[in-house]
Design an enzyme around this catalytic site. Structure first.
Site, PDB file in Angstrom:
ATOM      1  N   TYR A 165      81.125  19.928  69.365  1.00 21.01           N
ATOM      2  CA  TYR A 165      81.202  21.396  69.419  1.00 21.01           C
ATOM      3  C   TYR A 165      79.962  21.924  70.152  1.00 21.01           C
ATOM      4  O   TYR A 165      80.066  22.651  71.145  1.00 21.01           O
ATOM      5  CB  TYR A 165      81.296  21.954  67.988  1.00 21.01           C
ATOM      6  CG  TYR A 165      81.072  23.445  67.879  1.00 21.01           C
ATOM      7  CD1 TYR A 165      82.054  24.352  68.261  1.00 21.01           C
ATOM      8  CD2 TYR A 165      79.864  23.962  67.382  1.00 21.01           C
ATOM      9  CE1 TYR A 165      81.851  25.729  68.156  1.00 21.01           C
ATOM     10  CE2 TYR A 165      79.654  25.323  67.261  1.00 21.01           C
ATOM     11  CZ  TYR A 165      80.647  26.203  67.650  1.00 21.01           C
ATOM     12  OH  TYR A 165      80.440  27.559  67.537  1.00 21.01           O
ATOM     13  N   LYS A 169      79.566  23.717  73.739  1.00 21.38           N
ATOM     14  CA  LYS A 169      79.116  25.122  73.765  1.00 21.38           C
ATOM     15  C   LYS A 169      77.962  25.266  74.769  1.00 21.38           C
ATOM     16  O   LYS A 169      77.816  26.293  75.419  1.00 21.38           O
ATOM     17  CB  LYS A 169      78.653  25.603  72.377  1.00 21.38           C
ATOM     18  CG  LYS A 169      79.737  25.796  71.344  1.00 21.38           C
ATOM     19  CD  LYS A 169      80.766  26.877  71.668  1.00 21.38           C
ATOM     20  CE  LYS A 169      80.300  28.285  71.450  1.00 21.38           C
ATOM     21  NZ  LYS A 169      81.426  29.266  71.684  1.00 21.38           N
TER      22      LYS A 169
HETATM   23  N1  LIG Z   1      81.703  31.346  62.901  1.00 20.99           N
HETATM   24  C1  LIG Z   1      80.412  31.131  63.173  1.00 20.99           C
HETATM   25  O1  LIG Z   1      79.576  31.009  62.277  1.00 20.99           O
HETATM   26  C2  LIG Z   1      79.965  31.066  64.596  1.00 20.99           C
HETATM   27  C3  LIG Z   1      80.855  31.164  65.652  1.00 20.99           C
HETATM   28  N2  LIG Z   1      80.400  31.133  66.941  1.00 20.99           N
HETATM   29  C4  LIG Z   1      81.337  31.263  68.043  1.00 20.99           C
HETATM   30  O2  LIG Z   1      82.075  32.457  67.860  1.00 20.99           O
HETATM   31  C5  LIG Z   1      83.375  32.332  68.415  1.00 20.99           C
HETATM   32  C6  LIG Z   1      84.402  32.790  67.406  1.00 20.99           C
HETATM   33  O3  LIG Z   1      84.267  32.001  66.242  1.00 20.99           O
HETATM   34  P1  LIG Z   1      85.199  32.243  64.977  1.00 20.99           P
HETATM   35  O4  LIG Z   1      85.759  33.602  65.023  1.00 20.99           O
HETATM   36  O5  LIG Z   1      84.417  31.795  63.817  1.00 20.99           O
HETATM   37  O6  LIG Z   1      86.344  31.163  65.250  1.00 20.99           O
HETATM   38  P2  LIG Z   1      87.914  31.241  64.982  1.00 20.99           P
HETATM   39  O7  LIG Z   1      88.392  29.833  64.973  1.00 20.99           O
HETATM   40  O8  LIG Z   1      88.207  32.078  63.795  1.00 20.99           O
HETATM   41  O9  LIG Z   1      88.462  31.989  66.278  1.00 20.99           O
HETATM   42  C7  LIG Z   1      88.681  31.361  67.502  1.00 20.99           C
HETATM   43  C8  LIG Z   1      90.071  31.727  68.013  1.00 20.99           C
HETATM   44  O10 LIG Z   1      90.282  31.096  69.279  1.00 20.99           O
HETATM   45  C9  LIG Z   1      91.591  30.502  69.260  1.00 20.99           C
HETATM   46  N3  LIG Z   1      91.691  29.418  70.226  1.00 20.99           N
HETATM   47  C10 LIG Z   1      91.299  28.124  70.083  1.00 20.99           C
HETATM   48  N4  LIG Z   1      91.629  27.415  71.161  1.00 20.99           N
HETATM   49  C11 LIG Z   1      92.249  28.266  72.016  1.00 20.99           C
HETATM   50  C12 LIG Z   1      92.856  28.106  73.293  1.00 20.99           C
HETATM   51  N5  LIG Z   1      92.892  26.916  73.916  1.00 20.99           N
HETATM   52  N6  LIG Z   1      93.391  29.181  73.901  1.00 20.99           N
HETATM   53  C13 LIG Z   1      93.399  30.380  73.273  1.00 20.99           C
HETATM   54  N7  LIG Z   1      92.861  30.586  72.057  1.00 20.99           N
HETATM   55  C14 LIG Z   1      92.293  29.540  71.432  1.00 20.99           C
HETATM   56  C15 LIG Z   1      91.690  30.013  67.825  1.00 20.99           C
HETATM   57  O11 LIG Z   1      93.019  29.641  67.486  1.00 20.99           O
HETATM   58  P3  LIG Z   1      93.197  28.458  66.384  1.00 20.99           P
HETATM   59  O12 LIG Z   1      92.614  28.982  65.119  1.00 20.99           O
HETATM   60  O13 LIG Z   1      94.661  28.256  66.335  1.00 20.99           O
HETATM   61  O14 LIG Z   1      92.427  27.276  66.917  1.00 20.99           O
HETATM   62  C16 LIG Z   1      91.181  31.229  67.074  1.00 20.99           C
HETATM   63  O15 LIG Z   1      92.189  32.189  66.913  1.00 20.99           O
HETATM   64  C17 LIG Z   1      83.514  30.882  68.854  1.00 20.99           C
HETATM   65  O16 LIG Z   1      83.293  30.789  70.221  1.00 20.99           O
HETATM   66  C18 LIG Z   1      82.395  30.173  68.111  1.00 20.99           C
HETATM   67  O17 LIG Z   1      81.920  29.076  68.849  1.00 20.99           O
HETATM   68  C19 LIG Z   1      79.078  31.009  67.229  1.00 20.99           C
HETATM   69  C20 LIG Z   1      78.168  30.903  66.219  1.00 20.99           C
HETATM   70  C21 LIG Z   1      78.516  30.921  64.836  1.00 20.99           C
END
Ligand SMILES: NC(=O)C1=CN([C@@H]2O[C@H](COP(=O)(O)OP(=O)(O)OC[C@H]3O[C@@H](n4cnc5c(N)ncnc54)[C@H](OP(=O)(O)O)[C@@H]3O)[C@@H](O)[C@H]2O)C=CC1
Ligand SMILES: CC(C)=CCC[C@@H](C)[C@H]1CC[C@H]2C3=C(CC[C@]12C)[C@@]1(C)CCC(=O)C[C@@H]1CC3
Length: 366
Positions: A165, A169
């Site tokens: 991951y 990133k």
């Molecule tokens: N949560 C945290 O603590 C942190 C998060 N981040 C970053 O923040 C961002 C959001 O995180 P978060 O909201 O927690 O994650 P989520 O998993 O809740 O949201 C990510 C969304 O992207 C979708 N997704 C995944 N793969 C694809 C694809 N190939 N095409 C289209 N959509 C896709 C997922 O679908 P599905 O669920 O079906 O995979 C999901 O709906 C991410 O980039 C993460 O790296 C950064 C630091 C901390």
């Protein structure tokens, strides 16, 4: 079933060829944005705030998890440029916050979505005439499993990232920042949040409660004094929107990364205890030496790799989780304060209270 539209909702459905051409060539409007990953935890909070601020929002995601008036959903994989181009028509601002879940250990998936997929997103943005891209990166791009105290954005990227991951990133952030090109009219910025929590988070509170329900939340790893950033989701959303609204050719933020945190580092184990106690579970009490737990986690992880062809098991105590639970990792957001006037909008105590109240089904005995 949810419906998927190929044109923004505010346009009339084209009834003639001329109307169709007008619709497909609509000039990007500064209040029309797309949220890639808008069905996820952060994405949905961002969408809700954007709507409240008068934006028209298109969500592009591999799944549709809700319906909201004023939001157009486009279900698709971000590696599919054609699908993206349909969703980006008339859009001037893109938030890219899609990623596979960090808990996965599927290297190929991370590479496909976070690296190749992000390249595709950038190509689609250029072709669709998008002017601004705000990437959700992560503060963990500089974390190697050892202490970071008040880390600034000029820390080098992790040379030995703790998992796939983090590895992908890093590449994703580099791609997006490199794509910033004032001449070509594409401005980019990366937001690096850390430890996002809040209502509807599918990871932090559910993992914690699951661990407590299995009777495994009795121990504190190390002496319990390690400070960590946990960031309430509204603050992360605020950072993203500030970045988008500050992103102009003359702005110092173009092509840069910004830490966005609650600016209130907290002891990791105090934070966990506050959530647990708030939900009616006991706080962890007994201390275990960090090196012992880390060593055991490493051994378990190696065993799970070796035995993978025969049995499949996923240890709760992975080396990455132990490192996150037992080291200092907190970051300075003074660059965001200086360049875009960032200030957290919700304090940690209030964020914890709102989070606890939002999980009645996870309360002890529920
Ligand atoms: N949560 C945290 O603590 C942190 C998060 N981040 C970053 O923040 C961002 C959001 O995180 P978060 O909201 O927690 O994650 P989520 O998993 O809740 O949201 C990510 C969304 O992207 C979708 N997704 C995944 N793969 C694809 C694809 N190939 N095409 C289209 N959509 C896709 C997922 O679908 P599905 O669920 O079906 O995979 C999901 O709906 C991410 O980039 C993460 O790296 C950064 C630091 C901390
Ligand atoms: C600050 C930050 C980057 C948080 C990210 C969220 C998760 C990585 C954590 C949320 C719940 C945490 C947790 C543990 C490790 C880190 C989390 C998964 C443990 C597994 C650590 C070891 C234990 O004693 C149990 C913990 C349960 C909760």
């Amino acid at each position: 079933m949810f419906s998927v539209f190929s044109l923004p909702v505010c346009l009339p459905t084209p009834t003639s060829h001329l109307q169709f051409i007008m619709a497909t060539r609509i000039r990007p409007s500064s209040k029309r944005c797309a949220v890639i990953g808008g069905s996820g935890f952060l994405g949905r909070h961002l969408v809700e705030k954007l709507l409240g601020k008068g934006y028209t929002v298109s969500v592009f995601d591999i799944r549709q998890s809700y319906e909201l008036p004023g939001v157009t959903f486009h279900q698709g994989d971000l590696c599919d440029k054609q699908a993206l181009l349909t969703a980006l028509q008339g859009v001037s601002l893109v938030f890219h916050c899609a990623s596979p879940a960090p808990a996965s250990d599927d290297k190929a998936l991370f590479q496909r979505v976070n690296i190749q997929g992000t390249q595709t997103v950038l190509q689609a943005c250029t072709e669709a005439g998008v002017q601004k891209v705000v990437l959700t990166s992560s503060a963990s791009v500089v974390f190697e499993g050892t202490d970071i105290k008040d880390g600034r954005e000029d820390l080098p990227y992790a040379k030995k990232p703790i998992d796939y991951y983090t590895e992908t990133k890093i590449e994703q952030e580099k791609l997006v920042l490199k794509a910033c090109d004032k001449e070509k009219g594409l401005l980019t910025v990366a937001i690096r949040p850390h430890g996002i929590f809040g209502p509807r988070d599918p990871q932090l509170v559910p993992i914690l409660v699951d661990t407590a329900r299995r009777g495994k939340m009795k121990f504190i790893i190390g002496d319990g004094s390690n400070l960590v950033d946990f960031t309430f989701v509204d603050n992360v959303v605020h950072g993203h929107i500030l970045a988008a609204e500050s992103l102009r050719p003359e702005s110092p933020i173009c092509g840069k990364a910004y830490h966005i945190t609650n600016d209130e580092p907290v002891r990791f184990w105090d934070f966990m205890s506050d959530i647990l106690v708030g939900l009616g579970y006991a706080a962890p009490r007994y201390h275990l030496p960090y090196t012992l737990v880390y060593g055991l986690a490493l051994l378990l992880w190696l065993l799970s790799l070796l035995l993978r062809p025969l049995v499949s098991f996923k240890p709760t105590f992975t080396p990455m989780r132990v490192a996150l639970a037992g080291t200092h990792h907190f970051y300075s957001c003074s660059r965001a304060k200086q360049d875009m006037g960032y200030k957290p909008v919700v304090g940690l105590k209030d964020g914890i209270r709102r989070t606890v109240e939002s999980y009645p089904h996870l309360r002890h005995g529920a």
